[in-house]
Design a protein around this motif. Structure first.
Motif, mmCIF file in Angstrom:
data_model
loop_
_atom_site.group_PDB
_atom_site.id
_atom_site.type_symbol
_atom_site.label_atom_id
_atom_site.label_comp_id
_atom_site.label_asym_id
_atom_site.label_seq_id
_atom_site.Cartn_x
_atom_site.Cartn_y
_atom_site.Cartn_z
ATOM 1 N N ARG A 2 20.593 -20.922 81.828
ATOM 2 C CA ARG A 2 21.691 -20.433 81.007
ATOM 3 C C ARG A 2 21.306 -20.297 79.547
ATOM 4 O O ARG A 2 22.085 -19.833 78.745
ATOM 5 N N ILE A 3 20.117 -20.745 79.165
ATOM 6 C CA ILE A 3 19.680 -20.601 77.779
ATOM 7 C C ILE A 3 18.915 -19.302 77.662
ATOM 8 O O ILE A 3 17.966 -19.059 78.400
ATOM 9 N N ILE A 12 23.646 -20.128 74.318
ATOM 10 C CA ILE A 12 24.121 -20.511 75.632
ATOM 11 C C ILE A 12 25.488 -19.885 75.820
ATOM 12 O O ILE A 12 26.280 -19.820 74.869
ATOM 13 N N TYR A 164 30.144 -18.666 73.519
ATOM 14 C CA TYR A 164 28.718 -18.939 73.364
ATOM 15 C C TYR A 164 28.480 -19.847 72.168
ATOM 16 O O TYR A 164 29.332 -20.008 71.306
ATOM 17 N N ALA A 176 22.944 -27.253 77.364
ATOM 18 C CA ALA A 176 22.736 -26.588 78.651
ATOM 19 C C ALA A 176 22.684 -27.599 79.786
ATOM 20 O O ALA A 176 23.196 -27.335 80.885
#
Length: 191
Positions: A2-3, A12, A164, A176
């Motif tokens: 997800r990064i 993120i 984000y 994350a």
């Protein structure tokens, strides 16, 4: 993963910015590392800190202007785990200039380099005060500083829950690890 990152900057994505606020407190605060927040300010970070038994230092807003007491937050930040700086502040709707926020962040990082600083910009699109703009560039410059944003407010995506955080890679990685897997819907990502 997800990064999303290049060599240094990272971001993120999450379900709105609420997931980021929770993960930030869990990543940066503990029984020995306090949360510093305005009083009143958005309550989710303080609630999370209390739930994990991290101390919370509530810094009262100025009683006349309702603005965050940035000097008070600087003083309380020494040795803290995380400073939560909501700009514009919710619920007072007061806005700090970017110059004031930047000076505050730089002072905190100089005095307490290990303290994380989360600048919540959920309502920044509504700010009309001259000199108020995103601190994303500062977050990319300084370790331990990150900005959270959401598409739920000004972009009308409340039901899709997209948000984000942006900062340096080492600042974002702890968030994350605490995020929910498969937290973003396909419709939200497409939008």
């Amino acid at each position: 993963d997800r990064i999303l990152s290049g060599s240094r900057p990272s971001f993120i994505i999450s379900t709105g910015s609420g997931e980021i606020l929770t993960a930030a407190v869990m990543a940066y605060c503990n029984g020995d590392k306090s949360l510093v927040t305005g009083d009143p300010s958005y309550g989710s970070p303080a609630q999370t800190a209390q739930r994990i038994k991290a101390p919370v230092k509530f810094i009262a807003v100025d009683p006349k202007s309702l603005a965050l007491d940035l000097e008070g937050m600087i003083k309380a930040s020494l040795g803290a785990g995380l400073v939560f700086l909501c700009n514009p502040n919710n619920p007072t709707s007061t806005v700090q200039t970017s110059a004031d926020v930047e000076q505050t962040v730089r002072t905190i990082k100089q005095r307490s380099p290990e303290t994380g600083i989360l600048i919540d910009e959920a309502y920044l699109e509504y700010a009309t005060k001259p000199g108020a703009f995103t601190m994303a560039k500062l977050a990319l410059e300084l370790p331990g500083v990150f900005v959270s944003r959401t598409f739920s407010k000004a972009y009308g995506m409340a039901g899709m829950r997209m948000g984000y955080a942006i900062g340096q890679s080492d600042t974002i990685k702890p968030l994350a690890r605490l995020g929910m897997p498969y937290n973003i819907s396909v419709l939200g990502v497409a939008a």
